[in-house]
Design a protein around this motif. Structure first.
Motif, PDB file in Angstrom:
ATOM      1  N   GLN C  16       0.615  -1.164  -0.015  1.00 28.53           N
ATOM      2  CA  GLN C  16      -0.174  -0.330  -0.048  1.00 28.53           C
ATOM      3  C   GLN C  16       0.711   1.069   0.076  1.00 28.53           C
ATOM      4  OE1 GLN C  16      -3.677  -0.538  -0.086  1.00 28.53           O
ATOM      5  NE2 GLN C  16      -3.309   1.444  -0.956  1.00 28.53           N
ATOM      6  N   ARG C  17       1.787   1.065   0.767  1.00 23.89           N
ATOM      7  CA  ARG C  17       2.950   2.001   0.698  1.00 23.89           C
ATOM      8  C   ARG C  17       3.367   2.309  -0.597  1.00 23.89           C
ATOM      9  NH1 ARG C  17       8.171   0.854   3.590  1.00 23.89           N
ATOM     10  NH2 ARG C  17       6.802  -0.033   4.279  1.00 23.89           N
ATOM     11  N   ILE C  18       4.334   1.565  -0.888  1.00 27.84           N
ATOM     12  CA  ILE C  18       4.265   1.418  -2.357  1.00 27.84           C
ATOM     13  C   ILE C  18       2.645   2.341  -3.907  1.00 27.84           C
ATOM     14  CG2 ILE C  18       5.169   0.763  -4.708  1.00 27.84           C
ATOM     15  CD1 ILE C  18       6.593  -1.417  -2.999  1.00 27.84           C
ATOM     16  N   ASP C  20       0.221   4.235  -3.032  1.00 25.89           N
ATOM     17  CA  ASP C  20       0.036   5.805  -2.597  1.00 25.89           C
ATOM     18  C   ASP C  20       1.379   6.337  -2.988  1.00 25.89           C
ATOM     19  OD1 ASP C  20      -2.110   4.758  -0.887  1.00 25.89           O
ATOM     20  OD2 ASP C  20      -0.884   4.727   0.671  1.00 25.89           O
ATOM     21  N   VAL C  21       2.994   6.028  -2.716  1.00 26.73           N
ATOM     22  CA  VAL C  21       4.272   6.907  -3.413  1.00 26.73           C
ATOM     23  C   VAL C  21       3.500   7.189  -4.981  1.00 26.73           C
ATOM     24  CG1 VAL C  21       6.033   6.712  -3.760  1.00 26.73           C
ATOM     25  CG2 VAL C  21       5.618   6.612  -1.987  1.00 26.73           C
ATOM     26  N   ALA C  22       3.252   6.025  -5.616  1.00 22.12           N
ATOM     27  CA  ALA C  22       3.768   5.503  -7.066  1.00 22.12           C
ATOM     28  C   ALA C  22       2.354   6.728  -7.284  1.00 22.12           C
ATOM     29  CB  ALA C  22       3.275   3.786  -7.286  1.00 22.12           C
ATOM     30  N   ALA C  23       1.212   6.519  -7.074  1.00 17.48           N
ATOM     31  CA  ALA C  23      -0.367   7.495  -7.219  1.00 17.48           C
ATOM     32  C   ALA C  23       0.480   8.665  -7.065  1.00 17.48           C
ATOM     33  CB  ALA C  23      -1.765   7.182  -6.682  1.00 17.48           C
ATOM     34  N   THR C  24       0.971   8.799  -6.303  1.00 17.01           N
ATOM     35  CA  THR C  24       1.497  10.540  -6.136  1.00 17.01           C
ATOM     36  C   THR C  24       2.597  10.859  -6.752  1.00 17.01           C
ATOM     37  OG1 THR C  24       0.941  10.818  -3.751  1.00 17.01           O
ATOM     38  CG2 THR C  24       2.152  11.950  -4.572  1.00 17.01           C
ATOM     39  N   ALA C  25       3.786  10.386  -7.184  1.00 17.41           N
ATOM     40  CA  ALA C  25       4.609  10.545  -8.393  1.00 17.41           C
ATOM     41  C   ALA C  25       3.678  10.110  -9.381  1.00 17.41           C
ATOM     42  CB  ALA C  25       5.900   8.973  -8.082  1.00 17.41           C
ATOM     43  N   PHE C  26       3.272   9.515 -10.367  1.00 11.17           N
ATOM     44  CA  PHE C  26       3.039   9.435 -11.175  1.00 11.17           C
ATOM     45  C   PHE C  26       2.154  11.015 -12.122  1.00 11.17           C
ATOM     46  CE2 PHE C  26       3.211   4.431 -11.119  1.00 11.17           C
ATOM     47  CZ  PHE C  26       4.054   4.540 -11.938  1.00 11.17           C
ATOM     48  N   ARG C  27       1.782  11.019 -10.963  1.00  9.27           N
ATOM     49  CA  ARG C  27       0.603  12.265 -11.333  1.00  9.27           C
ATOM     50  C   ARG C  27       1.709  13.526 -11.338  1.00  9.27           C
ATOM     51  NH1 ARG C  27      -4.843  10.989  -7.235  1.00  9.27           N
ATOM     52  NH2 ARG C  27      -3.062  10.010  -6.303  1.00  9.27           N
ATOM     53  N   LYS C  28       2.453  13.427 -10.436  1.00  6.03           N
ATOM     54  CA  LYS C  28       3.005  14.247 -10.501  1.00  6.03           C
ATOM     55  C   LYS C  28       4.599  14.503 -11.860  1.00  6.03           C
ATOM     56  CE  LYS C  28       5.551  17.034  -6.610  1.00  6.03           C
ATOM     57  NZ  LYS C  28       5.537  17.293  -5.634  1.00  6.03           N
ATOM     58  N   HIS C  29       5.074  13.599 -11.994  1.00 12.75           N
ATOM     59  CA  HIS C  29       6.077  13.503 -12.521  1.00 12.75           C
ATOM     60  C   HIS C  29       5.893  12.963 -14.493  1.00 12.75           C
ATOM     61  CE1 HIS C  29       8.428  13.970  -9.086  1.00 12.75           C
ATOM     62  NE2 HIS C  29       8.035  15.186  -9.182  1.00 12.75           N
ATOM     63  N   ARG C  37      12.704   3.240  -8.796  1.00  4.95           N
ATOM     64  CA  ARG C  37      13.485   3.185  -8.304  1.00  4.95           C
ATOM     65  C   ARG C  37      13.434   4.344  -7.915  1.00  4.95           C
ATOM     66  NH1 ARG C  37      19.455   1.073  -8.340  1.00  4.95           N
ATOM     67  NH2 ARG C  37      20.326   1.679  -7.017  1.00  4.95           N
ATOM     68  N   ASP C  38      13.218   5.773  -7.465  1.00  2.00           N
ATOM     69  CA  ASP C  38      13.073   6.496  -7.078  1.00  2.00           C
ATOM     70  C   ASP C  38      11.152   5.897  -5.881  1.00  2.00           C
ATOM     71  OD1 ASP C  38      13.993   8.464  -8.843  1.00  2.00           O
ATOM     72  OD2 ASP C  38      12.944   7.311  -9.822  1.00  2.00           O
ATOM     73  N   ILE C  39      10.379   5.628  -6.608  1.00  2.00           N
ATOM     74  CA  ILE C  39       9.261   5.025  -5.614  1.00  2.00           C
ATOM     75  C   ILE C  39       9.418   4.076  -5.141  1.00  2.00           C
ATOM     76  CG2 ILE C  39       7.094   3.932  -6.649  1.00  2.00           C
ATOM     77  CD1 ILE C  39       7.037   4.672  -8.581  1.00  2.00           C
ATOM     78  N   MET C  40      10.425   3.484  -5.177  1.00  2.00           N
ATOM     79  CA  MET C  40      11.016   2.494  -4.125  1.00  2.00           C
ATOM     80  C   MET C  40      11.756   3.071  -2.557  1.00  2.00           C
ATOM     81  SD  MET C  40       9.673  -0.191  -4.634  1.00  2.00           S
ATOM     82  CE  MET C  40      10.275  -1.637  -4.269  1.00  2.00           C
ATOM     83  N   LYS C  41      12.388   4.197  -3.479  1.00  2.00           N
ATOM     84  CA  LYS C  41      12.943   4.809  -2.090  1.00  2.00           C
ATOM     85  C   LYS C  41      12.378   6.130  -1.669  1.00  2.00           C
ATOM     86  CE  LYS C  41      17.330   6.239  -3.179  1.00  2.00           C
ATOM     87  NZ  LYS C  41      18.459   7.644  -4.029  1.00  2.00           N
ATOM     88  N   LEU C  45      12.223   1.301   1.039  1.00  2.00           N
ATOM     89  CA  LEU C  45      12.535   0.428   0.599  1.00  2.00           C
ATOM     90  C   LEU C  45      13.944   0.631  -0.209  1.00  2.00           C
ATOM     91  CD1 LEU C  45       9.495  -1.276   0.126  1.00  2.00           C
ATOM     92  CD2 LEU C  45      10.781  -1.522   1.721  1.00  2.00           C
ATOM     93  N   THR C  46      14.076  -0.775  -1.149  1.00  2.00           N
ATOM     94  CA  THR C  46      15.039  -0.077  -2.050  1.00  2.00           C
ATOM     95  C   THR C  46      14.468  -0.962  -3.470  1.00  2.00           C
ATOM     96  OG1 THR C  46      16.403  -2.721  -1.550  1.00  2.00           O
ATOM     97  CG2 THR C  46      17.195  -0.423  -0.573  1.00  2.00           C
ATOM     98  N   GLN C  47      15.591  -0.635  -4.789  1.00  2.00           N
ATOM     99  CA  GLN C  47      14.821  -1.062  -5.637  1.00  2.00           C
ATOM    100  C   GLN C  47      14.898  -2.470  -5.793  1.00  2.00           C
ATOM    101  OE1 GLN C  47      16.910  -2.239  -7.614  1.00  2.00           O
ATOM    102  NE2 GLN C  47      16.930  -1.816 -10.227  1.00  2.00           N
ATOM    103  N   GLY C  48      15.574  -2.959  -5.118  1.00  2.00           N
ATOM    104  CA  GLY C  48      15.597  -4.702  -5.610  1.00  2.00           C
ATOM    105  C   GLY C  48      14.389  -5.713  -4.708  1.00  2.00           C
ATOM    106  N   GLY C  49      13.853  -5.046  -3.928  1.00  2.00           N
ATOM    107  CA  GLY C  49      12.285  -5.278  -3.042  1.00  2.00           C
ATOM    108  C   GLY C  49      11.419  -5.342  -4.639  1.00  2.00           C
ATOM    109  N   PHE C  50      11.187  -4.816  -4.958  1.00  2.00           N
ATOM    110  CA  PHE C  50       9.974  -4.064  -6.033  1.00  2.00           C
ATOM    111  C   PHE C  50       9.604  -5.233  -7.109  1.00  2.00           C
ATOM    112  CE2 PHE C  50       7.616  -2.676 -10.021  1.00  2.00           C
ATOM    113  CZ  PHE C  50       7.033  -1.787  -9.627  1.00  2.00           C
TER     114      PHE C  50
END
Lengths: 196, 196, 196, 196
Positions: C16-18, C20-29, C37-41, C45-50
């Motif tokens: 859910q955290r990912i 939420d961050v993603a929804a925000t980031a996609f709309r913004k950028h 990577r950015d989204i996970m950071k 988290l790190t990109q490996g676990g995505f």
DNA sequence: ACTCTCGGGACTTCCCGTTCAT
DNA sequence: ATGAACGGGAAGTCCCGAGAGT
């Protein structure tokens, strides 16, 4: 209570199996070159059970190394037992610097198999490993000739030197230069002690 | 055909920077202990540009090692140049087995820093590394005393031995036993050549 | 607290955290404007676990969009709930065409934030997104006045129109013309429904 | 073939060709969705020559957009010229909200093709783009009925609204709901102006 | 005007150590 | 003791924008 652990002996056997596999694998592929998964699989188990036996990989390495020094590499030290009296050290040197030892690092001396890996490890691991080096020395110490004070000083250098030679001979492999290195070194070290 | 090198200087400079960083990092953390990413970051670049300069990590290791032998570790070989005539080998031995070399594996002899790592590598890497070992020997070869035939045979053993001693001294660290190992070994090897 | 299922809950929380961050980031950028990577950071988290949580970036976008429509942008729809009876639509229009919505595309309507990006995407993504558009409409649909058949036809047009106005107002920014566009549009749409 | 004559006219023609290709490509794939390489290749050139014509990609986008508004999309504005007197706006609306415009975003209105991309861009790009929006409005402005002051206020909202509708209709594609959206919107906007 | 250079950065695959529920 | 869950991190491939040399 005793239902959960019907046979503590069995657990011990399993543990020992893991230890043996690990000691072999670490020497063969390096500490970071093997995974817990591989070791467990080779032990006939799955990776999930690992943490039942050991706290973590570092603990396994510590124990497996200890084990390898205490009970492993017997073929190496057998060379001392089966040697004619007075020639124990020479026989050990010949065994240590043998093509067999070169070709089977997985059952050989830890120093020559993992030396540089440990050398760059953190202090905790290095200190653990230092104790093992001392233990190895104790096994050959009685046969180093000359006054005790001298022996004590020299034995460490000889072992370290031979580990270096073996390590390099593994890099060179079974080539002309590799073979020469080994035979020359055998003579060199034997003579060193003959003089002493 | 005429080779087109539009920007030899810039590319070469970048490449050299990467090579230097890599040589240091590999010795410090082992071949598998550093990532391409770290090396590039330390070189002031990002990981994306790496594959423009080198085919892959293996190629980088090969080149960086070559480079380290050819032009790196100068401080080690300087000990020979600044030695009084006839004492070159002793000075080299003293430098090689110095606490400084023990404490700075990142700029020291490859053999003593990566020996066991390479020893268990595949044949390709071992063969590459063998050439470097030969190159190292060539640098000290002229100073090994005695008849040439003897020298040729012995020099390899000495270097390998010293690498082993250094490796072990790094495991022991700056402890009493570690220091003793180093000083005893210095005497041992110096004497060996005085006799010869 | 979910003591019963601590483990599944954890994954769900991370996911859910990912999201939420993603929804925000996609709309913004924009979809191509953010990296995994950015989204996970940003999610700690790190990109490996995505790739444990999502098949690929496309899947993340699909889910994050869905999530944003279902549970996100609450502030927008709250305008309906807190409206006096009979004036729900007007309040929604006022909220949609507010300076706040203009200035915070990262938490606003997907249509107005990603419309043209999706419009040129492949059919798969467009079809996914179409469902979301329908879901958005369902939320305001009950409040569109007039006969149902009319409402059904008009509601889509109104939402699309407002998305267009908002989009343009973001291009114009907080300028005189931008502000005028917004206020005029608010009146225009409100009147349209008063008449109906 | 043309000798290497630095004909300024030829350069201008080339430039224009790039501009046209770029305007098409940007609308079709988004600003970040096309590379300089693609545009140049499609223009019959290679990527290296690009910087001879434009400072950078941003400059190309600015110019190409300007160009697209000034001289491109003629088919759209032709709908005004070929309209019976007094019905210019209705014809424009019908053209703007036509299936043809929906299916050919690459030659259509910039707002409806790149609106959300520009909306999240930095201020510089947004300001540039704002001027274009104004230029578009100037082309339809004379035909908006009613007192000038009203017209000025409304025209912007109508265009923005239609851009939104078109954008959404592209997401929906040529489906039942997509077609309905378009026809309904045509009526809605036509009526709006009939009343005025 | 073209080719090649150069460095940046994204995505994905693979594998590792550890923990948890059963 | 198992096997899945979970998160970390590396390697490598691909493509992009920009610029240099000819």
């Amino acid at each position: 209570m005793s239902r959960k652990t019907p046979h503590p002996a069995k657990r011990e056997r399993t543990r020992q199996r893991i230890l043996d596999v690990a000691a072999t694998a670490f020497r063969k592929h390096g500490i970071d070159g093997v995974g817990v998964r591989d070791i467990m699989k080779q032990s006939g188990l799955t990776q999930g059970g690992f943490y039942f036996h050991f706290r973590d990989k570092e603990a396994l390495f510590a124990e497996a190394s200890r084990n390898a020094v205490a009970s492993g590499s017997e073929w190496l030290y057998d060379s001392i037992k089966s040697a004619p009296p007075g020639r124990e050290l020479q026989c050990f040197i010949d065994a240590y610097l043998s093509p067999a030892h070169r070709d089977h690092l997985e059952s050989g001396c830890l120093l020559s198999a993992l030396g540089t890996d440990v050398a760059r490890s953190d202090e905790a691991r290095r200190r653990e490993f230092s104790k093992l080096a001392a233990a190895i020395l104790d096994r050959i110490s009685p046969y180093v000739p000359g006054p005790d004070s001298d022996a004590r000083r020299r034995r460490a250098g000889v072992l370290a030197s031979m580990a270096g030679v073996l390590m390099v001979s593994r890099v060179l492999g079974d080539t002309e230069r590799g073979r020469t290195l080994l035979t020359e070194a055998r003579h060199f070290f034997s003579e060193s002690f003959q003089n002493a």
